[in-house]
Scaffold this motif. Structure first.
Motif, PDB file in Angstrom:
ATOM      1  N   ARG A  75       0.855  -1.185   0.000  1.00  0.00           N
ATOM      2  CA  ARG A  75       0.000   0.000   0.000  1.00  0.00           C
ATOM      3  C   ARG A  75       0.895   1.240   0.000  1.00  0.00           C
ATOM      4  O   ARG A  75       2.110   1.150   0.170  1.00  0.00           O
ATOM      5  CB  ARG A  75      -0.924  -0.005   1.221  1.00  0.00           C
ATOM      6  CG  ARG A  75      -1.871  -1.202   1.305  1.00  0.00           C
ATOM      7  CD  ARG A  75      -2.781  -1.092   2.525  1.00  0.00           C
ATOM      8  NE  ARG A  75      -2.029  -1.187   3.757  1.00  0.00           N
ATOM      9  CZ  ARG A  75      -1.805  -2.312   4.428  1.00  0.00           C
ATOM     10  NH1 ARG A  75      -2.272  -3.469   3.964  1.00  0.00           N
ATOM     11  NH2 ARG A  75      -1.127  -2.310   5.547  1.00  0.00           N
ATOM     12  N   LEU A  76       0.263   2.393  -0.131  1.00  0.00           N
ATOM     13  CA  LEU A  76       1.035   3.630  -0.172  1.00  0.00           C
ATOM     14  C   LEU A  76       1.802   3.847   1.129  1.00  0.00           C
ATOM     15  O   LEU A  76       2.925   4.360   1.122  1.00  0.00           O
ATOM     16  CB  LEU A  76       0.111   4.820  -0.443  1.00  0.00           C
ATOM     17  CG  LEU A  76       0.811   6.155  -0.709  1.00  0.00           C
ATOM     18  CD1 LEU A  76       1.706   6.074  -1.941  1.00  0.00           C
ATOM     19  CD2 LEU A  76      -0.226   7.272  -0.872  1.00  0.00           C
ATOM     20  N   HIS A 120       9.206   3.981  -6.970  1.00  0.00           N
ATOM     21  CA  HIS A 120       8.269   2.944  -6.499  1.00  0.00           C
ATOM     22  C   HIS A 120       9.048   1.714  -6.034  1.00  0.00           C
ATOM     23  O   HIS A 120       9.097   0.693  -6.705  1.00  0.00           O
ATOM     24  CB  HIS A 120       7.217   2.615  -7.544  1.00  0.00           C
ATOM     25  CG  HIS A 120       7.703   1.969  -8.797  1.00  0.00           C
ATOM     26  ND1 HIS A 120       8.849   2.366  -9.458  1.00  0.00           N
ATOM     27  CD2 HIS A 120       7.194   0.944  -9.538  1.00  0.00           C
ATOM     28  CE1 HIS A 120       9.028   1.619 -10.517  1.00  0.00           C
ATOM     29  NE2 HIS A 120       8.044   0.750 -10.602  1.00  0.00           N
ATOM     30  N   ASP A 138      -3.098   0.285  -3.586  1.00  0.00           N
ATOM     31  CA  ASP A 138      -4.344   0.922  -3.147  1.00  0.00           C
ATOM     32  C   ASP A 138      -4.625   2.205  -3.917  1.00  0.00           C
ATOM     33  O   ASP A 138      -5.503   2.982  -3.526  1.00  0.00           O
ATOM     34  CB  ASP A 138      -4.317   1.193  -1.637  1.00  0.00           C
ATOM     35  CG  ASP A 138      -3.072   1.940  -1.172  1.00  0.00           C
ATOM     36  OD1 ASP A 138      -2.113   2.072  -1.961  1.00  0.00           O
ATOM     37  OD2 ASP A 138      -3.053   2.390  -0.009  1.00  0.00           O
ATOM     38  N   HIS A 139      -3.882   2.450  -5.004  1.00  0.00           N
ATOM     39  CA  HIS A 139      -4.128   3.601  -5.864  1.00  0.00           C
ATOM     40  C   HIS A 139      -4.252   3.139  -7.314  1.00  0.00           C
ATOM     41  O   HIS A 139      -3.574   2.188  -7.719  1.00  0.00           O
ATOM     42  CB  HIS A 139      -3.012   4.641  -5.752  1.00  0.00           C
ATOM     43  CG  HIS A 139      -3.163   5.546  -4.577  1.00  0.00           C
ATOM     44  ND1 HIS A 139      -3.086   5.106  -3.283  1.00  0.00           N
ATOM     45  CD2 HIS A 139      -3.445   6.880  -4.503  1.00  0.00           C
ATOM     46  CE1 HIS A 139      -3.272   6.118  -2.452  1.00  0.00           C
ATOM     47  NE2 HIS A 139      -3.500   7.198  -3.175  1.00  0.00           N
ATOM     48  N   PRO A 140      -5.115   3.769  -8.111  1.00  0.00           N
ATOM     49  CA  PRO A 140      -5.262   3.370  -9.516  1.00  0.00           C
ATOM     50  C   PRO A 140      -3.930   3.460 -10.249  1.00  0.00           C
ATOM     51  O   PRO A 140      -3.141   4.384 -10.029  1.00  0.00           O
ATOM     52  CB  PRO A 140      -6.268   4.384 -10.073  1.00  0.00           C
ATOM     53  CG  PRO A 140      -6.979   4.948  -8.890  1.00  0.00           C
ATOM     54  CD  PRO A 140      -6.002   4.903  -7.764  1.00  0.00           C
ATOM     55  N   GLN A 196      -2.957   6.787 -11.964  1.00  0.00           N
ATOM     56  CA  GLN A 196      -2.636   7.954 -11.139  1.00  0.00           C
ATOM     57  C   GLN A 196      -1.519   7.688 -10.133  1.00  0.00           C
ATOM     58  O   GLN A 196      -1.059   8.606  -9.450  1.00  0.00           O
ATOM     59  CB  GLN A 196      -3.893   8.407 -10.384  1.00  0.00           C
ATOM     60  CG  GLN A 196      -5.037   8.810 -11.295  1.00  0.00           C
ATOM     61  CD  GLN A 196      -6.312   9.117 -10.542  1.00  0.00           C
ATOM     62  OE1 GLN A 196      -6.379   8.970  -9.322  1.00  0.00           O
ATOM     63  NE2 GLN A 196      -7.336   9.553 -11.258  1.00  0.00           N
ATOM     64  N   ARG A 197      -1.087   6.459 -10.082  1.00  0.00           N
ATOM     65  CA  ARG A 197      -0.169   6.015  -9.030  1.00  0.00           C
ATOM     66  C   ARG A 197       1.148   6.789  -9.032  1.00  0.00           C
ATOM     67  O   ARG A 197       1.724   7.074  -7.980  1.00  0.00           O
ATOM     68  CB  ARG A 197       0.086   4.520  -9.239  1.00  0.00           C
ATOM     69  CG  ARG A 197       0.673   3.785  -8.076  1.00  0.00           C
ATOM     70  CD  ARG A 197       0.748   2.292  -8.405  1.00  0.00           C
ATOM     71  NE  ARG A 197      -0.562   1.667  -8.361  1.00  0.00           N
ATOM     72  CZ  ARG A 197      -0.810   0.406  -8.726  1.00  0.00           C
ATOM     73  NH1 ARG A 197       0.180  -0.349  -9.189  1.00  0.00           N
ATOM     74  NH2 ARG A 197      -2.019  -0.100  -8.635  1.00  0.00           N
ATOM     75  N   ARG A 203       1.412   9.939  -6.658  1.00  0.00           N
ATOM     76  CA  ARG A 203       1.586   9.682  -5.222  1.00  0.00           C
ATOM     77  C   ARG A 203       2.961   9.089  -4.926  1.00  0.00           C
ATOM     78  O   ARG A 203       3.552   9.361  -3.867  1.00  0.00           O
ATOM     79  CB  ARG A 203       0.473   8.746  -4.724  1.00  0.00           C
ATOM     80  CG  ARG A 203      -0.913   9.333  -4.847  1.00  0.00           C
ATOM     81  CD  ARG A 203      -1.123  10.481  -3.886  1.00  0.00           C
ATOM     82  NE  ARG A 203      -2.406  11.152  -4.098  1.00  0.00           N
ATOM     83  CZ  ARG A 203      -2.877  12.113  -3.303  1.00  0.00           C
ATOM     84  NH1 ARG A 203      -2.154  12.518  -2.268  1.00  0.00           N
ATOM     85  NH2 ARG A 203      -4.033  12.673  -3.552  1.00  0.00           N
ATOM     86  N   GLU A 257      -5.117  14.381 -10.895  1.00  0.00           N
ATOM     87  CA  GLU A 257      -6.002  13.247 -10.615  1.00  0.00           C
ATOM     88  C   GLU A 257      -7.413  13.496 -11.140  1.00  0.00           C
ATOM     89  O   GLU A 257      -8.149  12.541 -11.414  1.00  0.00           O
ATOM     90  CB  GLU A 257      -6.014  12.938  -9.116  1.00  0.00           C
ATOM     91  CG  GLU A 257      -4.721  12.270  -8.642  1.00  0.00           C
ATOM     92  CD  GLU A 257      -4.711  11.891  -7.181  1.00  0.00           C
ATOM     93  OE1 GLU A 257      -3.897  11.019  -6.810  1.00  0.00           O
ATOM     94  OE2 GLU A 257      -5.511  12.456  -6.408  1.00  0.00           O
ATOM     95  N   ALA A 260      -9.283   7.538 -13.425  1.00  0.00           N
ATOM     96  CA  ALA A 260      -8.789   6.431 -12.597  1.00  0.00           C
ATOM     97  C   ALA A 260      -8.994   5.124 -13.356  1.00  0.00           C
ATOM     98  O   ALA A 260     -10.119   4.796 -13.753  1.00  0.00           O
ATOM     99  CB  ALA A 260      -9.529   6.397 -11.266  1.00  0.00           C
ATOM    100  N   ASP A 288      -7.065   0.985 -14.224  1.00  0.00           N
ATOM    101  CA  ASP A 288      -6.010   0.000 -14.002  1.00  0.00           C
ATOM    102  C   ASP A 288      -5.203  -0.187 -15.286  1.00  0.00           C
ATOM    103  O   ASP A 288      -5.065  -1.293 -15.827  1.00  0.00           O
ATOM    104  CB  ASP A 288      -6.605  -1.324 -13.531  1.00  0.00           C
ATOM    105  CG  ASP A 288      -7.089  -1.242 -12.089  1.00  0.00           C
ATOM    106  OD1 ASP A 288      -6.536  -0.428 -11.340  1.00  0.00           O
ATOM    107  OD2 ASP A 288      -8.027  -1.978 -11.740  1.00  0.00           O
TER     108      ASP A 288
END
Length: 516
Positions: free
Chosen positions: A143-144, A166, A172-174, A177-178, A181, A503, A508, A510
């Motif tokens: 998760r983030l 990363h 837990d984020h699309p 858009q990941r 973050r 965002e 959003a 996958d």
């Protein structure tokens, strides 16, 4: 001994004990190597690889699956036949000659700036793991907040010179858009340099826009602050996604790793020297392209090396052929006068076990003896990169600190004082209480914190804790001690505003953002 002397001695021991118990999170400077390099190729063999690679570029060619890149190559006089670009060796040499051999990475904390290239090296954590082994040693989706914890550890580990990007994928984020973050986490939780997502050209542009908010657009024009990575599709293919991201970084004068992805025996010949010749051609084609985009833009000769098991088809790490290839590629990069990237502490083990340790240590030693500059995947890698282990992350970082000490070379600063101690102690004595030992014991020999070197009786009395559990205890302690290096309030607000706007603009989904 007088009462005053006893008191002074006790206070000295207390001060030393307190110093040992206070965690020093100051980043080590960029490693300036002080040991000879391992160079298995003769000058004639270097020229043989170079000639073979240039022959591949001229007569086999490299596929660039990107209309913009094909037009760029036509503009500079390359022989473009469909998607295949045939590069004359004189053109390649002319282009790569403008790549800077050295530069300085700039961090938001200037104390963490890093000279880079030639005899300077930096360690970067692993990235890209779709799973992690967490504080309970459970393999699961990240998760983030897991990514944030790895960025915090990167900030606190002295041998890590970057927070990367990363390290683990925040599921837990699309996906679309990941990257926003991830980039914010890299910037927020550490004030070291960082990496930028190149999963699509649009994502790369977002990263660079955020870097411009953090540092200023004019600063980016003249100062490397963030590193992109572009993987080739061996054999001899560069695709639209990677080339678009490469253009984004090179246009903004930011370093990009030009990295063929080698699966020795599967997408390269099943032999070391021809593999290096192919890899070298692939890397040179991308390095040259960075200079078509912007002459003088920083670029780094990259690669990811593995060999393929002919029993299962699985990638292998820590093999002798990978070590040889690292040594050969180091020689080729120095031949062309460009900095180079390699991968470190790799392994295929499913847990943090002896296999993980052996494979990682073998890779680490070869990398250090090869003279790599950008030493990526230096902490946490396991299961062929499928998971990042929190326990292995901190142990790998300590191994990098040990390698750093070795690669600095021999320290002659206290040679005379040490010889004076020999005369003081004489035959049959010991040095434990000598002033020279008391003055130098912390820096004379590296003392690992995560390895247990006590007797088995002492180890059993302390609970018989093995390395994985000790490391997880260290991670918990470090995260409890973490202090955030606060972003400027205005910059933080601008970054969050940018993320909020993007965002809204990026649906959003996958899937990678290619269009928004």
């Amino acid at each position: 001994m007088s009462v005053d002397a006893v008191g002074t001695s006790r206070r000295g021991r207390g001060a030393r004990r307190s110093m040992r118990q206070t965690r020093d999170v100051t980043m080590l400077p960029a490693l300036k190597r002080g040991i000879p390099l391992t160079e298995p190729m003769s000058p004639e063999e270097i020229r043989r690889i170079d000639d073979a690679s240039m022959d591949i570029l001229e007569n086999v060619g490299v596929v660039f699956r990107d209309d913009i890149a094909l037009e760029d190559w036509r503009r500079v006089g390359a022989d473009v036949r469909g998607e295949t670009v045939h590069l004359d060796r004189a053109l390649v040499r002319e282009l790569i000659a403008t790549i800077p051999e050295t530069f300085t990475y700039h961090a938001r904390n200037p104390a963490n700036n890093l000279p880079f290239g030639k005899d300077h090296s930096i360690f970067i954590p692993m990235t890209g793991a779709p799973f992690l082994r967490d504080l309970d040693d459970v393999r699961r989706n990240p998760r983030l907040d897991d990514l944030a914890n790895f960025h915090k550890l990167s900030h606190m580990l002295p041998a890590m010179h970057s927070s990367a990007h990363h390290i683990v994928e925040p599921c837990d984020h699309p996906i679309s858009q990941r990257h926003l973050r991830i980039t914010y986490s890299s910037m927020k939780h550490s004030d070291k340099t960082f990496m930028g997502m190149t999963t699509s050209p649009k994502n790369a542009e977002d990263v660079l826009d955020m870097a411009a908010i953090l540092f200023g657009e004019d600063f980016l024009e003249t100062h490397p602050v963030v590193t992109g990575n572009c993987n080739g599709n061996s054999p001899l293919v560069w695709d639209e996604t990677m080339l678009g991201a490469l253009r984004a970084f090179s246009r903004r004068n930011q370093p990009v790793l030009c990295s063929p992805f080698v699966l020795g025996g599967a997408n390269t010949p099943a032999s070391v020297a021809p593999t290096v010749a192919q890899l070298n051609a692939e890397a040179l084609s991308a390095l040259a392209y960075t200079q078509v985009i912007r002459k003088g833009a920083p670029a780094i000769y990259g690669h990811y090396l593995s060999t393929v098991s002919m029993k299962s088809g699985a990638p292998m790490a820590g093999t002798p052929e990978i070590s040889l290839m690292n040594m050969m590629i180091g020689q080729m990069a120095r031949f062309y006068g460009v900095p180079w990237r390699t991968s470190n502490t790799l392994g295929g083990s499913k847990t943090f076990d002896a296999q993980a340790g052996y494979e990682s240590a073998t890779t680490l030693m070869a990398v250090m003896m090869s003279g790599a500059n950008y030493i990526w995947h230096s902490a946490g890698w396991n299961e062929a990169g499928m998971h990042c282990s929190m326990a292995k992350f901190v142990v790998d970082a300590e191994q990098c600190a040990m390698a750093y000490r070795m690669a600095q070379g021999i320290n002659w600063d206290d040679f005379s004082e040490g010889l004076a101690a020999v005369r003081d102690v004489g035959s049959g004595g010991h040095y434990l209480g000598h002033p020279h030992t008391l003055e130098n014991f912390q820096r004379a020999y590296f003392m690992p914190e995560l390895f247990d070197n006590n007797s088995i009786e002492q180890w059993q009395a302390d609970g018989g804790v093995e390395i994985n559990e000790r490391a997880l205890g260290t991670v918990r302690a470090m995260l409890g001690e973490y202090q955030e290096p606060k972003l400027d309030a205005g910059v933080n607000e601008a970054l969050l505003d940018y993320i909020a706007r993007r965002e809204k603009e990026i649906p959003a989904a996958d899937a990678l953002n290619q269009d928004h």
